[in-house]
Enzyme design. Structure first.
Site, mmCIF file in Angstrom:
data_model
loop_
_atom_site.group_PDB
_atom_site.id
_atom_site.type_symbol
_atom_site.label_atom_id
_atom_site.label_comp_id
_atom_site.label_asym_id
_atom_site.label_seq_id
_atom_site.Cartn_x
_atom_site.Cartn_y
_atom_site.Cartn_z
ATOM 1 N N GLU A 1 -32.469 0.568 -12.343
ATOM 2 C CA GLU A 1 -31.871 1.887 -12.530
ATOM 3 C C GLU A 1 -31.725 2.242 -14.010
ATOM 4 O OE1 GLU A 1 -28.084 2.332 -10.626
ATOM 5 O OE2 GLU A 1 -27.722 4.308 -11.486
ATOM 6 N N GLU B 1 -16.400 5.916 -5.931
ATOM 7 C CA GLU B 1 -17.378 7.008 -5.949
ATOM 8 C C GLU B 1 -17.387 7.769 -4.624
ATOM 9 O OE1 GLU B 1 -21.026 5.058 -7.273
ATOM 10 O OE2 GLU B 1 -20.395 5.313 -9.356
ATOM 11 N N ASP C 1 -21.705 -0.612 -15.721
ATOM 12 C CA ASP C 1 -22.622 -0.351 -14.610
ATOM 13 C C ASP C 1 -24.058 -0.747 -14.949
ATOM 14 O OD1 ASP C 1 -23.572 0.507 -12.214
ATOM 15 O OD2 ASP C 1 -23.255 2.634 -12.551
HETATM 16 C C1 GCV Z 1 -24.914 2.728 -4.589
HETATM 17 C C2 GCV Z 1 -24.041 3.250 -9.739
HETATM 18 C C3 GCV Z 1 -25.273 3.854 -9.141
HETATM 19 C C4 GCV Z 1 -25.017 4.319 -7.717
HETATM 20 C C5 GCV Z 1 -24.510 3.119 -6.917
HETATM 21 C C6 GCV Z 1 -23.255 2.573 -7.581
HETATM 22 C C7 GCV Z 1 -22.730 1.328 -6.887
HETATM 23 O O1 GCV Z 1 -23.066 4.227 -9.929
HETATM 24 O O2 GCV Z 1 -25.717 4.919 -9.944
HETATM 25 O O3 GCV Z 1 -26.221 4.814 -7.191
HETATM 26 O O4 GCV Z 1 -24.244 3.472 -5.588
HETATM 27 O O5 GCV Z 1 -23.549 2.236 -8.906
HETATM 28 O O6 GCV Z 1 -23.003 0.258 -7.384
HETATM 29 O O7 GCV Z 1 -22.062 1.447 -5.883
#
Ligand code: GCV
Length: 715
Positions: free
Chosen positions: A431, A324, A403
C-alpha cells in the site's frame, strides 16, 4: 478517492506460454512462483519412502509422486505396521520421510529418531518441526506430526541436491512463531471504493468474485501449496473491514468458508474469518451487541459452535473494532478487553483464537489540535488493559505506531503488554511501498523490525512474537493475477514473509537468493548466473531505494490521499487522519518528545525513551518522526536535513533508473511475458520516482528557500 481509480495501465498483458507452468495440478496460465517443476528435480529423481498416515502425509506422497513421475524417481508408502517393509519391494531408498509414530520405522529413520531423542529429548520436534539427517546414503526427514513432515519435504525441496550431499550435518527445525498468518483484505462484494480487494494490487480475489465464491478453487489450493512451502500456516479469508455480505460468511454463507478450508487443509493451512463486532445485531436480530449482555454471549457461543460443526479445525476470528468506522465495544461503554473476551469465550471450547487488532485511533481528529497524536493511540488504548485478556486472545499490533510506512519506529505496544499474547502485523501488500508497481523487497525492513530490542537486550520483537502463542501476520499481496502478485518480483515478499515468520533470524539477503534460486531455475537461454546476480542486485537494497525517493527521515505519509500512490506532500496535512509533517518555512517534523511535544517518546522503555527523546541520539532515519527540526539541522553524517532531502531524492530516482537498466540486461534470458511485465512496471517506477523527487525537492526548496549545495536543477 477510489482505490479503483488509481492507475491500472501497466503490464496487464497475458503470461506467455513459456512461463505458463502448471502450479500444482492447476490452471496452466498461472505462474508457478517458487514451486516450478524444476524445484522438485532433486527429490523427483530419488527413491523415496514415506512412512505415516493422514491427510498431510497424503499430500507429501502426492507431491513426491508428481515429482517422481516427471523426473524418474519412485515413491513407496508405508502407512503402518501391517504393511510389508517397502524397502523389500523397491530395493534401496535415497530419501525417507517418516512420522516418528509410524512404527516400526525403517532402519535409517529409526537411527535418526534415536539420535534425535538422545540429543534433544522426547517431543523435541513439536507440532510442525522436523529433523533432517543423512545416515549412510539415505536422507531422512523425521517428524512427530504430519505438518512437520510436510514442512520437512519442502525444506528438502529448497535444499535441492545439497539435501543428498555426503557429510551433511543433522539439523532440527521448528518454527519460531506459532501463528504465521496471512490476512486477506478481500471483499466478497466489489466495494464501490475499495474494489474486490482492499489495497489489492494483483487483480481480483482468489476467493471471491462479484459477490460470490469463486466456483473453481484450484487456484486456492495452489496458493495453499505455495504458502506451506514457505512456512505460513493460517489464512484469514476476508477483509477486516466487514461489510454486509461479508458479515454473512459467519452464518448463512459459512459453506463458502468451509469450502476454502477443505481445499487448504491438505497443506496444513487453517482458515480464519474476519467478523463484525455488530454480528449479533446485523445477523442475529438482537437489539444489542453489548459484550456483557447474556443474550449476546449466548448468540456468539451458538454461532461459533455452528462454525466448528462445519469447519472442525477453524482457526478463529479476526476483529477490527472501533477503528475507522467499524463497530466495537465502545458503543456500549465497554473496553476492548470486554469485547475481545466475549469472542474468546465463544472460541475457547474449540481451541480457537481471536486476533483482536490494536489499530484503534481517532480518524476524525482536528488537524489544528497539535496535542492529539495518532502515534500514541494504540498504546493509550491497550497498554492499560494488559493482563485483562483471555489466554486465547491474540492482540494483533501493526509493526509501527502509524500505518505501514516505509519507515516508522516499532510500535511501543509490543513492549507494553507482557501479560498478553501478541501478533505483529506487517503489510506484504505494498500500500505505502509502491503498490506492486515498484520493486521493493521488504524483508530487510521486516528483519530490522523483528530484530529491534525494545529494552536494548536480548528480547527482540521477534522473540516477543515468538513468545507463548504469539504470531506474525502479513496482509497478503496476492490476487488472481497470473503472476499472483501483479509485479512478478513482489512474489519475493510473500515468500520472505513466510520464511521470516518461520525463522525471524534468517538473513533477508539469503532468503532472497533462496527465492531467486527456486523461482528462476536455469532456463534454455542460459545466462543463469547473470539472472541470479542481477535479480539480487536489483532487489536487495530496493526498500532503501524506495525510501530515498519518497518521504524523508521517517516523516511518512506524503502520499496522495485515498489510494496512497505517488507523491502529495501536503495531501494529508490538513485532514482529520492524524498524519502530519508540520513543514513550514523554518523546519519540518513532528515533535513527539516529552519535553515539548506529544510525549509519545515516553511510551517506550529505556533505552529508547531517552534515545528517541534526544535530538542528538535519535537515529537519523527516524529524526522527523520524533522531532521538529530546522532545515539546517545537521545529521550524524554531517549533512543538513535540507541537503539530505535533496541528495536522497536525486539518488533514489537515479537508482530507480539503474534498476531498469539492470533488468534490460536480462532481455532474452527470461520468459518474455515475465520480462515484459517487469519492464512495464519499471518504466512506471522510474516515472514515479522522478515525480517523487521533483515534488519533494520543489516543495522543500520553496518552503525553505535553501538552494541545493550541488546546484542541481530543482523545478
Ligand atoms: C483494511 C489502513 C488502510 C486501510 C485498512 C486499515 C487497516 O488505514 O489504508 O485500507 O483497512 O489500514 O489496517 O485496518
Amino acid at each position: 478517492m477510489s482505490d479503483a481509480a488509481a492507475p491500472t495501465r501497466f503490464g496487464e498483458g497475458p503470461l506467455s506460454r513459456a512461463a505458463a507452468r502448471t502450479a500444482g495440478d492447476g490452471p496452466v496460465d498461472v505462474h508457478s512462483a517458487w514451486l516450478p517443476p524444476e524445484a522438485f528435480r532433486a527429490v523427483g529423481s530419488r527413491r523415496a519412502l514415506v512412512c505415516g498416515a493422514g491427510t498431510l502425509v497424503g499430500t507429501v506422497r502426492h507431491e513426491l509422486a508428481r515429482a517422481c513421475a516427471r523426473y524418474g524417481g519412485t515413491v513407496a508408502w508405508r502407512s503402518g505396521p501391517a504393511d510389508a517393509a517397502p524397502e523389500d519391494r523397491t530395493g534401496a531408498v535415497d530419501l525417507v520421510l517418516a512420522l516418528s509414530t509410524a512404527a516400526p520405522l525403517p532402519a535409517p529413520a529409526a537411527e535418526v529418531a534415536e539420535e534425535c531423542r538422545r540429543r534433544h529429548g522426547a517431543g523435541a520436534l513439536g507440532a510442525e518441526g522436523f529433523a533432517l539427517a543423512r545416515t549412510g546414503d539415505v536422507t531422512v526427514v523425521l517428524a512427530e506430526e504430519p505438518a512437520g513432515l510436510l514442512h520437512g519435504l519442502f525444506h528438502v525441496v529448497r535444499l535441492g541436491e545439497s539435501a543428498f550431499g555426503a557429510g551433511r550435518r543433522p539439523e532440527r527445525h521448528r518454527p519460531a512463531v506459532r501463528l504465521r498468518m496471512l490476512d486477506h483484505w478481500d471483499n466478497v462484494d466489489v466495494h464501490p471504493v475499495m474494489g474486490q480487494v482492499e489495497r489489492g494490487y494483483a487483480g481480483g480475489s482468489i476467493f471471491w468474485r462479484d459477490g460470490s465464491p469463486r466456483g473453481d478453487l484450484t487456484r486456492v489450493r495452489d496458493y495453499g501449496r505455495l504458502l506451506a512451502a514457505c512456512g505460513v500456516n493460517a489464512v484469514s479469508v476476508n477483509n477486516v473491514n466487514v461489510h454486509a455480505t461479508e458479515a454473512r460468511l459467519l452464518t448463512d454463507r459459512l459453506g463458502d468458508v468451509a469450502a476454502i478450508a477443505d481445499v487448504l487443509r491438505p497443506y496444513g493451512i487453517r482458515v480464519h474469518l474476519s467478523v463484525t463486532f455488530a454480528a449479533p445485531v446485523v445477523l442475529g436480530g438482537l437489539p444489542t451487541a453489548d459484550p456483557l449482555d447474556a443474550g449476546v454471549r449466548a448468540w456468539w457461543a451458538a454461532t461459533t459452535r455452528q462454525v466448528y460443526d462445519r469447519v472442525p479445525d477453524f482457526g478463529g476470528y479476526v476483529v477490527k473494532a472501533d477503528s475507522e468506522g467499524q463497530p466495537g465495544p465502545f458503543t456500549y461503554g465497554r473496553s476492548h478487553a470486554d469485547g475481545a473476551n466475549l469472542l474468546a469465550d465463544a472460541l475457547a471450547p474449540f481451541w480457537g483464537v481471536v486476533h483482536w487488532r490494536a489499530f484503534v485511533y481517532d480518524h476524525r481528529q482536528d488537524w489544528r489540535d497539535r496535542s492529539t497524536d495518532r502515534a500514541r493511540a494504540a498504546f493509550d488504548h491497550f497498554a492499560p488493559l494488559d493482563g485483562r485478556f483471555r489466554p486465547n486472545v491474540v492482540l494483533q499490533v501493526k509493526h509501527g505506531p502509524m500505518d505501514f510506512q516505509a519507515r516508522e519506529p516499532v510500535s511501543p505496544v509490543v513492549a507494553a503488554m507482557p501479560a498478553t499474547r501478541l501478533a505483529v502485523e506487517v503489510q506484504v501488500t505494498q500500500e505505502y511501498t509502491g503498490q506492486q508497481r515498484h520493486v521493493c523487497y521488504l524483508a530487510p525492513w521486516w528483519s530490522e523490525l523483528l530484530g529491534f530490542a525494545p529494552w536494548g537486550d536480548h528480547r527482540t520483537v521477534a522473540a516477543l512474537a515468538a513468545g507463548e502463542g504469539g504470531g506474525l501476520v502479513g496482509v497478503s499481496n496476492v490476487g488472481d493475477d497470473p503472476f499472483w502478485t501483479g509485479h512478478p518480483l513482489a512474489q519475493a515478499n510473500l515468500y520472505a514473509f513466510g520464511r521470516l515468520a518461520w525463522d525471524p533470524r534468517l538473513d533477508p539477503a539469503a532468503v532472497l537468493d533462496e527465492w531467486i534460486g527456486l523461482t528462476f531455475p536455469p532456463g534454455p537461454a542460459g545466462g543463469h548466473d547473470l539472472v541470479r546476480r542481477t535479480l539480487h542486485e536489483m532487489m536487495d537494497d530496493s526498500w532503501r531505494t524506495y525510501e530515498r525517493y519518497t518521504a524523508p527521515l521517517g516523516v511518512g505519509f506524503m502520499v496522495r490521499p485515498g489510494h496512497h500512490y505517488g507523491p502529495d506532500v501536503d495531501g494529508y496535512e490538513y485532514t482529520p487522519w492524524g498524519t502530519y509533517h508540520f513543514a513550514d518555512r523554518d523546519g519540518v517534523g513532528v515533535d513527539r518528545t516529552r519535553a515539548s511535544g506529544t510525549g509519545f517518546t515516553g511510551q517506550y522503555p529505556q533505552p529508547w525513551r531517552d534515545v528517541y527523546e534526544s535530538l542528538d541520539r535519535c537515529p537519523d532515519d527516524l529524526l522527523l518522526f520524533f522531532h521538529h527540526v530546522p532545515y539546517g539541522h545537521v545529521l550524524h553524517d554531517g549533512s543538513t536535513v535540507i541537503q539530505h532531502i535533496y541528495d536522497t531524492h536525486f539518488a533514489g530516482a537515479e537508482e530507480a533508473a539503474a534498476l531498469r537498466a539492470r533488468w534490460d540486461r536480462l532481455d532474452g534470458l527470461l520468459d518474455p511475458g515475465l520480462h515484459t511485465r517487469v519492464r512495464e512496471r519499471l518504466d512506471e517506477q522510474v516515472r514515479c520516482a522522478e515525480e517523487w523527487r521533483d515534488q519533494v525537492n520543489a516543495y522543500f526548496f520553496r518552503k525553505s528557500g535553501v538552494p541545493d549545495a550541488r546546484g542541481r536543477r530543482i523545478p
